[in-house]
Design a protein around this motif. Structure first.
Motif, PDB file in Angstrom:
ATOM      1  N   VAL A  35     -32.312 -61.098  -5.007  1.00  0.00           N
ATOM      2  CA  VAL A  35     -32.967 -62.139  -4.223  1.00  0.00           C
ATOM      3  C   VAL A  35     -32.540 -63.508  -4.741  1.00  0.00           C
ATOM      4  N   LEU A  36     -32.263 -64.410  -3.801  1.00  0.00           N
ATOM      5  CA  LEU A  36     -31.989 -65.810  -4.101  1.00  0.00           C
ATOM      6  C   LEU A  36     -32.968 -66.634  -3.282  1.00  0.00           C
ATOM      7  N   ARG A  37     -33.858 -67.346  -3.953  1.00  0.00           N
ATOM      8  CA  ARG A  37     -34.976 -67.985  -3.263  1.00  0.00           C
ATOM      9  C   ARG A  37     -34.754 -69.484  -3.036  1.00  0.00           C
ATOM     10  N   ASP A  38     -35.271 -69.940  -1.904  1.00  0.00           N
ATOM     11  CA  ASP A  38     -35.432 -71.366  -1.628  1.00  0.00           C
ATOM     12  C   ASP A  38     -34.107 -72.118  -1.761  1.00  0.00           C
ATOM     13  N   ARG A 108     -34.348 -74.587   3.966  1.00  0.00           N
ATOM     14  CA  ARG A 108     -34.337 -73.796   2.749  1.00  0.00           C
ATOM     15  C   ARG A 108     -34.697 -72.354   3.109  1.00  0.00           C
ATOM     16  N   THR A 110     -34.575 -67.986   1.929  1.00  0.00           N
ATOM     17  CA  THR A 110     -34.538 -66.979   0.864  1.00  0.00           C
ATOM     18  C   THR A 110     -33.637 -65.833   1.322  1.00  0.00           C
ATOM     19  N   TYR A 111     -32.715 -65.440   0.445  1.00  0.00           N
ATOM     20  CA  TYR A 111     -31.729 -64.414   0.755  1.00  0.00           C
ATOM     21  C   TYR A 111     -32.036 -63.141  -0.029  1.00  0.00           C
ATOM     22  N   ARG A 112     -31.881 -62.002   0.634  1.00  0.00           N
ATOM     23  CA  ARG A 112     -32.025 -60.688   0.003  1.00  0.00           C
ATOM     24  C   ARG A 112     -30.809 -59.848   0.367  1.00  0.00           C
ATOM     25  N   ASP A 134     -34.466 -65.419   5.295  1.00  0.00           N
ATOM     26  CA  ASP A 134     -35.718 -65.702   5.991  1.00  0.00           C
ATOM     27  C   ASP A 134     -36.201 -67.102   5.647  1.00  0.00           C
ATOM     28  N   ASP A 135     -37.020 -67.640   6.548  1.00  0.00           N
ATOM     29  CA  ASP A 135     -37.524 -68.999   6.389  1.00  0.00           C
ATOM     30  C   ASP A 135     -38.932 -69.044   5.818  1.00  0.00           C
ATOM     31  N   GLY A 136     -39.390 -67.912   5.291  1.00  0.00           N
ATOM     32  CA  GLY A 136     -40.744 -67.815   4.770  1.00  0.00           C
ATOM     33  C   GLY A 136     -41.707 -67.195   5.744  1.00  0.00           C
ATOM     34  N   THR A 139     -37.328 -63.241   9.423  1.00  0.00           N
ATOM     35  CA  THR A 139     -35.885 -63.188   9.239  1.00  0.00           C
ATOM     36  C   THR A 139     -35.208 -64.011  10.321  1.00  0.00           C
TER      37      THR A 139
END
Length: 304
Positions: A35-38, A108, A110-112, A134-136, A139
């Motif tokens: 996971v890479l967040r924000d 911003r 988040t990538y999975r 996803d934007d929070g 997806t």
């Protein structure tokens, strides 16, 4: 914060060739998600990517751009000690991208990323690497890349891949030109320079040696360096940029490498005359000339 040039991937390629370091020990694909967040796009990197691939609009992310952000995570998965197949020698045969809505350049996300679906293929063993952003709330972008490890094909194995097309099939050209009554046709010819692989590697972080120089490409059986498959997809979609709907699916099969340098020709036809409902464009990339080799085949469809 997104790194401007994904420098860690060069080290991952190095790790892949070191003994007792990279994967390739057989067994199942580990159930692991990275996971890479924000993360927001770096403006300078986005401009460079758009210029290299031919996209005109940098107020939104090109449909292929999130692949760059997710790529280091995919590399990390495929170079771990417990990954069942070695990284070097894998062939990227297909890619499918679902864009649920356009993404503004400053958003911003988040990538999975995860890998799985290891399966027999007529020409070896295939598996998928899936990336989502996803934007929070939901997806907004998803990609499935299918890779092939060449080897003894499994008897009775079907050509199923993460995309609709089999990236190793032959023949059966897509509709094009006068063969599609009333269908608009887009044709472009591009000169792809010998430096194209190095330019894309610098912005994408994908520094696979087969793309960088004839000498390093020859170590892996290629007489010349070859273009990145995802550059060829991006370049085709840049030509169709103004024709893409907000919510779309873009599927391609990578059928033959584009040697560097070379001249290629894009032919896109729409609406597709012989495909399923919702297909907007069929497109293919071939070597220049009547007998040019087919490098890429794809289609753009509406995403429900």
């Amino acid at each position: 914060m997104e790194l401007p040039s994904a420098p860690g991937t060069a080290g991952l390629y190095l790790r892949a060739v070191l003994p007792k370091s990279g994967g390739g020990r057989g067994g199942p694909v580990p159930a692991r998600r990275l996971v890479l967040r924000d993360v927001a796009a770096d403006p300078a990197r986005l401009r460079r990517y758009a210029g290299i691939c031919g996209f005109a609009d940098t107020s939104r992310l090109p449909v292929t751009y999130p692949h760059l952000v997710a790529f280091p995570l995919a590399m990390s998965l495929m170079t771990r000690r417990d990954f069942p197949l070695p990284l070097l020698g894998l062939v990227h045969i297909a890619n499918r991208i679902d864009r649920h809505r356009p993404v503004e350049a400053g958003e911003r996300l988040t990538y999975r990323v995860w890998a799985g679906d290891l399966r027999p293929h007529p020409k070896g063993t295939a598996f998928d690497v899936t990336a989502e952003a996803d934007d929070g709330a939901r997806t907004v972008w998803r990609s499935v890349s299918t890779y092939l490890r060449r080897g003894r094909g499994a008897a009775g194995a079907g050509p199923r891949t993460g995309a609709r097309f089999d990236g190793t099939a032959s023949g059966g050209a897509l509709p094009g030109g006068a063969g599609v009554p009333g269908g608009p046709v887009l044709e472009e010819r591009w000169e792809v320079p010998g430096s194209a692989g190095r330019a894309y590697a610098a912005v994408s972080g994908d520094r696979n040696p087969i793309h960088l120089h004839p000498l390093t490409a020859r170590l892996f059986g290629f007489p010349r360096a070859i273009a990145h498959g995802m550059w060829t997809k991006a370049r085709c979609l840049a030509a169709l940029e103004e024709r893409l709907p907000d919510a779309c699916r873009v599927e391609v099969s990578f059928r033959a490498p584009v040697p560097l340098p070379s001249a290629v020709r894009l032919c896109a036809t729409g609406p597709a005359a012989s495909s399923g409902a919702g297909v907007l464009w069929d497109f293919r990339l071939r070597g220049d000339g009547d007998a040019g080799r087919e490098h890429l085949r794809g289609e753009v469809s509406l995403l429900g």
